[in-house]
Design a protein around this motif. Structure first.
Motif, short mmCIF file in Angstrom:
data_model
loop_
_atom_site.label_atom_id
_atom_site.label_comp_id
_atom_site.label_asym_id
_atom_site.label_seq_id
_atom_site.Cartn_x
_atom_site.Cartn_y
_atom_site.Cartn_z
N GLU A 148 1.25 -1.22 -0.17
CA GLU A 148 0.15 0.15 -0.20
C GLU A 148 0.67 1.23 -0.45
OE1 GLU A 148 -2.43 0.65 3.50
OE2 GLU A 148 -3.66 1.41 2.05
N ASP A 149 1.33 2.13 -0.71
CA ASP A 149 1.79 2.72 -1.18
C ASP A 149 3.16 2.92 -1.72
OD1 ASP A 149 -0.76 4.24 -1.04
OD2 ASP A 149 -0.89 5.71 0.98
N ARG A 150 3.41 2.13 -1.45
CA ARG A 150 4.92 1.22 -1.76
C ARG A 150 5.39 0.73 -0.81
NH1 ARG A 150 7.42 6.53 -3.78
NH2 ARG A 150 9.81 4.24 -4.52
N ILE A 151 4.51 1.00 1.02
CA ILE A 151 5.03 0.47 1.88
C ILE A 151 4.67 -1.43 1.62
CG2 ILE A 151 4.57 0.40 4.56
CD1 ILE A 151 5.53 3.31 3.30
N GLU A 152 5.86 -2.14 2.06
CA GLU A 152 5.33 -3.64 2.35
C GLU A 152 4.89 -3.58 3.66
OE1 GLU A 152 8.86 -4.63 0.17
OE2 GLU A 152 8.93 -2.70 -1.05
N THR A 153 4.39 -4.72 4.08
CA THR A 153 3.76 -5.14 5.07
C THR A 153 3.72 -6.30 4.73
OG1 THR A 153 2.77 -3.47 5.58
CG2 THR A 153 2.82 -4.88 7.46
N SER A 154 4.40 -7.66 5.53
CA SER A 154 4.89 -8.69 6.44
C SER A 154 4.64 -8.94 7.33
CB SER A 154 6.16 -9.40 5.47
OG SER A 154 5.99 -11.13 6.01
N VAL A 155 3.57 -10.11 7.55
CA VAL A 155 2.97 -10.69 8.66
C VAL A 155 2.69 -12.10 8.54
CG1 VAL A 155 1.19 -10.41 10.90
CG2 VAL A 155 1.63 -9.07 8.54
N SER A 156 3.26 -12.57 9.02
CA SER A 156 3.85 -14.29 8.71
C SER A 156 3.11 -15.05 10.58
CB SER A 156 4.99 -14.79 8.77
OG SER A 156 6.07 -14.91 9.50
N PHE A 157 1.84 -15.93 9.95
CA PHE A 157 1.72 -16.11 11.58
C PHE A 157 2.13 -17.94 11.36
CE2 PHE A 157 -0.73 -12.83 9.92
CZ PHE A 157 -1.37 -12.35 11.53
N GLU A 158 2.63 -18.66 12.83
CA GLU A 158 2.42 -19.64 12.59
C GLU A 158 1.48 -20.46 13.27
OE1 GLU A 158 5.61 -22.85 14.42
OE2 GLU A 158 6.20 -20.92 13.52
N TYR A 159 0.99 -21.31 13.40
CA TYR A 159 -0.95 -21.70 13.68
C TYR A 159 -0.26 -22.86 14.97
CZ TYR A 159 -5.27 -23.46 14.86
OH TYR A 159 -5.87 -23.98 15.48
N LEU A 160 -0.28 -23.26 16.04
CA LEU A 160 0.09 -23.26 17.04
C LEU A 160 -0.31 -24.63 16.82
CD1 LEU A 160 1.81 -21.42 19.44
CD2 LEU A 160 3.10 -22.34 17.45
N GLY A 161 -1.71 -24.92 16.34
CA GLY A 161 -2.49 -26.68 16.45
C GLY A 161 -3.54 -26.10 16.77
N ASP A 162 -4.33 -25.48 17.60
CA ASP A 162 -5.27 -24.95 18.36
C ASP A 162 -5.17 -23.42 19.23
OD1 ASP A 162 -5.22 -24.44 21.82
OD2 ASP A 162 -4.87 -27.13 21.22
N MET A 163 -6.35 -22.43 18.46
CA MET A 163 -6.35 -21.56 18.78
C MET A 163 -6.41 -21.53 20.63
SD MET A 163 -7.78 -19.53 17.01
CE MET A 163 -8.19 -19.37 15.07
N SER A 164 -6.41 -21.90 21.37
CA SER A 164 -5.73 -21.60 22.95
C SER A 164 -4.14 -21.53 22.73
CB SER A 164 -6.54 -23.05 23.63
OG SER A 164 -5.42 -24.17 23.41
N LYS A 165 -3.26 -22.49 21.91
CA LYS A 165 -2.33 -21.79 21.74
C LYS A 165 -1.83 -20.34 21.05
CE LYS A 165 -1.21 -26.82 22.44
NZ LYS A 165 -0.66 -27.69 21.41
N GLY A 166 -2.70 -20.68 19.99
CA GLY A 166 -3.37 -18.84 19.17
C GLY A 166 -1.91 -18.94 17.83
N TYR A 167 -1.14 -18.22 18.03
CA TYR A 167 0.02 -18.18 17.20
C TYR A 167 1.46 -17.62 16.97
CZ TYR A 167 -3.91 -17.93 14.20
OH TYR A 167 -5.70 -18.25 13.41
#
Lengths: 340, 175
Positions: free
Chosen positions: A280-299
């Motif tokens: 967006e507007d030549r700004i690069e954002t990178s967001v990586s998520f490693e899912y830890l198996g279930d939502m209680s553990k999160g990312y």
């Protein structure tokens, strides 16, 4: 060990290398005579003027912003016509395509619903970096979570309820759209609505399916308003059993393309990694998520942003979903915990 | 534009005008970065030095290919990696002609200063190694790396994050 530790070690190792200085030897090898290159003169774009007058302007702007997908139907978008009739239940969609169509509709409407007030009303500048990052990352969480929990979603088409998206056997979105053949063989156009059954919000939805040389491409656009919409594009190879997990979302505001998000998912057993790239507007954002198996553990989440005129940001955080649907962001190397 | 890139771009414009007097400054600002790329890819000091020299020579010979206001570092890196991959292909071809006994004994001398990085990065695929060196050591932006290696930005970012994950895992195992 964190990314920054790795980087520091690499930089330290690099700086300890005795890099030979062969400047003179290199200089001596340069060509004796150089071809002088005249700077190019900028031409005035006079050709634009006649194009941007009268009816031609409508054509140019229409092509540029209105019908990049051949999708938009003014009657539907302006609300000028009645809602589409009930689905005919004869869609030219296989179960695999229906799942793909459903995912795209689901993730695109999740993005529409997650549009921050900033995008709806203009940019707001946060004072605290953590606040700023949490505000941004939370806007991607629903779509990321929708992929992490993809097995919990069912895409159902039956006589009674039409096309519904179920989450853990509970209907969450209702799709109601028509299918018409396109101009090309193997092309079908879709027009209708997607309704969020939790809050009753209904959005216009248009889509297209193309089959060409063994490859299928599905495009879905969901409209927040006549001038604000999100388009998603998904390509898949027909010989594969799995849905290829690479999507591209284009955001339009006031009729202009303002942002692109590319989304890739890699699944290994219960764990999965997702990578969002936002431009967006030549700004690069990178967001990586490693899912830890279930939502209680999160990312485990890594966030980086770079581009002209801004200071590069790299942050790591843990993100967990709370019972009430909010998310807790715990930033690495700090006591900062934020709920969004 | 990044101040370094701006300065390098000014040098390139001078070169395009036929003035090479600022070449030593240009070299000083870039040669370490180019050397790291070459060393990372070919792994041998002498080859890396040769390719560095060839890179600057071709940079000057191909000045007409450079567009002002773009990134000279990316321009140099593209030339350097082309030479590196060309050399790697030649090495593979020559190895394929050698008998097994000869090839197993014909290992290249490694550059001892480089062994620290090489050991850290040995778990990476060549394209991942390249991206990590360009971003972490040479401090190039991902968009410029994407142009340099001829890949989509998202592919570069995915490769980078996978590489960093491998490195984190590897380092944790070593500790």
């Amino acid at each position: 060990m964190k990314n920054r530790d790795i980087k520091n070690r690499l930089r330290q190792s690099a700086s300890s290398i005795d890099v030979p200085d062969n400047m003179q030897a290199t200089f001596d090898k340069l060509p004796d005579t150089l071809t002088i290159i005249e700077p190019k003169r900028k031409r005035q774009p006079n050709w634009l003027i006649p194009l941007l007058t009268g009816g031609a302007a409508v054509l140019v702007l229409g092509v540029a912003i209105g019908v990049p997908l051949g999708l938009r139907n003014r009657d539907i978008i302006d609300g000028g016509s009645s809602l589409p009739p009930s689905p005919s239940l004869t869609y030219n969609l296989t179960q695999k395509e229906m799942n793909a169509f459903g995912y795209q509709a689901l993730s695109t409407v999740a993005m529409v619903e997650d549009l921050s007030p900033d995008m709806r009303k203009g940019r707001r500048i946060s004072e605290e970096l953590a606040d700023q990052v949490a505000d941004e990352v939370v806007s991607y969480m629903d779509v990321v979570a929708s992929f992490s929990e993809k097995d919990a979603f069912t895409f159902l088409l039956d006589e009674d309820s039409g096309f519904e998206i179920l989450f853990n056997d509970e209907a969450v979105f209702d799709l109601d759209f028509n299918e018409t053949p396109g101009k090309e063989p193997g092309e079908y156009l879709y027009e209708g609505t997607i309704r969020d059954l939790n809050n009753g919000e209904e959005y216009q939805l248009v889509g297209k399916k193309e089959i060409e040389q063994g490859e299928q491409e599905i495009e879905v656009a969901v409209y927040l308003s006549n001038s604000t919409w999100i388009e998603s594009k998904h390509e898949m190879e027909s010989e594969e059993d799995e849905i290829e997990n690479s999507y591209e979302y284009s955001f339009f505001s006031n009729g202009k393309h303002i942002k692109t998000i590319e989304y890739e998912v890699e699944i290994e057993g219960l764990e999965n990694e997702t990578e969002l790239t936002i431009i967006e507007d030549r700004i690069e954002t990178s967001v990586s998520f490693e899912y830890l198996g279930d939502m209680s553990k999160g990312y485990e989440c890594e966030y980086s942003k770079e581009g002209p005129g801004i200071e590069e940001i790299e942050l790591e955080m843990k993100v967990k979903r709370n019972q009430d649907g909010t998310y807790t962001f715990s930033f690495e190397d700090s006591d900062i915990n934020l709920i969004r | 534009m990044d101040p370094l890139i701006k300065e390098l771009d000014a040098h390139m414009r001078r070169f395009q005008g036929g003035d090479l007097s600022s070449f030593p400054s240009f070299y000083e600002l870039t040669h370490r970065k180019i050397f790291y790329i070459c060393l990372g890819l070919v792994g041998q000091k002498e080859d890396a030095e040769d390719i560095c020299q060839q890179t600057y020579v071709q940079c000057i010979e191909k000045l007409s290919s450079y567009s002002p206001n773009s990134n000279p570092l990316s321009f140099l890196a593209t030339i350097a990696r082309n030479y590196c991959y060309s050399l790697l292909r030649k090495r593979e071809e020559s190895l394929s002609y050698e008998d097994e006994a000869h090839s197993s004994s014909g290992t290249y001398d490694t550059y001892t200063d480089y062994q620290g990085i090489d050991k850290m990065l040995e778990v990476l695929k060549p394209e991942e190694k390249e991206i990590v060196i360009l971003h972490v050591i040479d401090e190039m932006k991902f968009a410029d790396i994407a142009k340099t290696v001829g890949k989509k930005l998202s592919s570069v970012l995915v490769s980078y994050h996978r590489a960093m994950k491998k490195l984190r895992k590897e380092e944790s195992n070593r500790l």
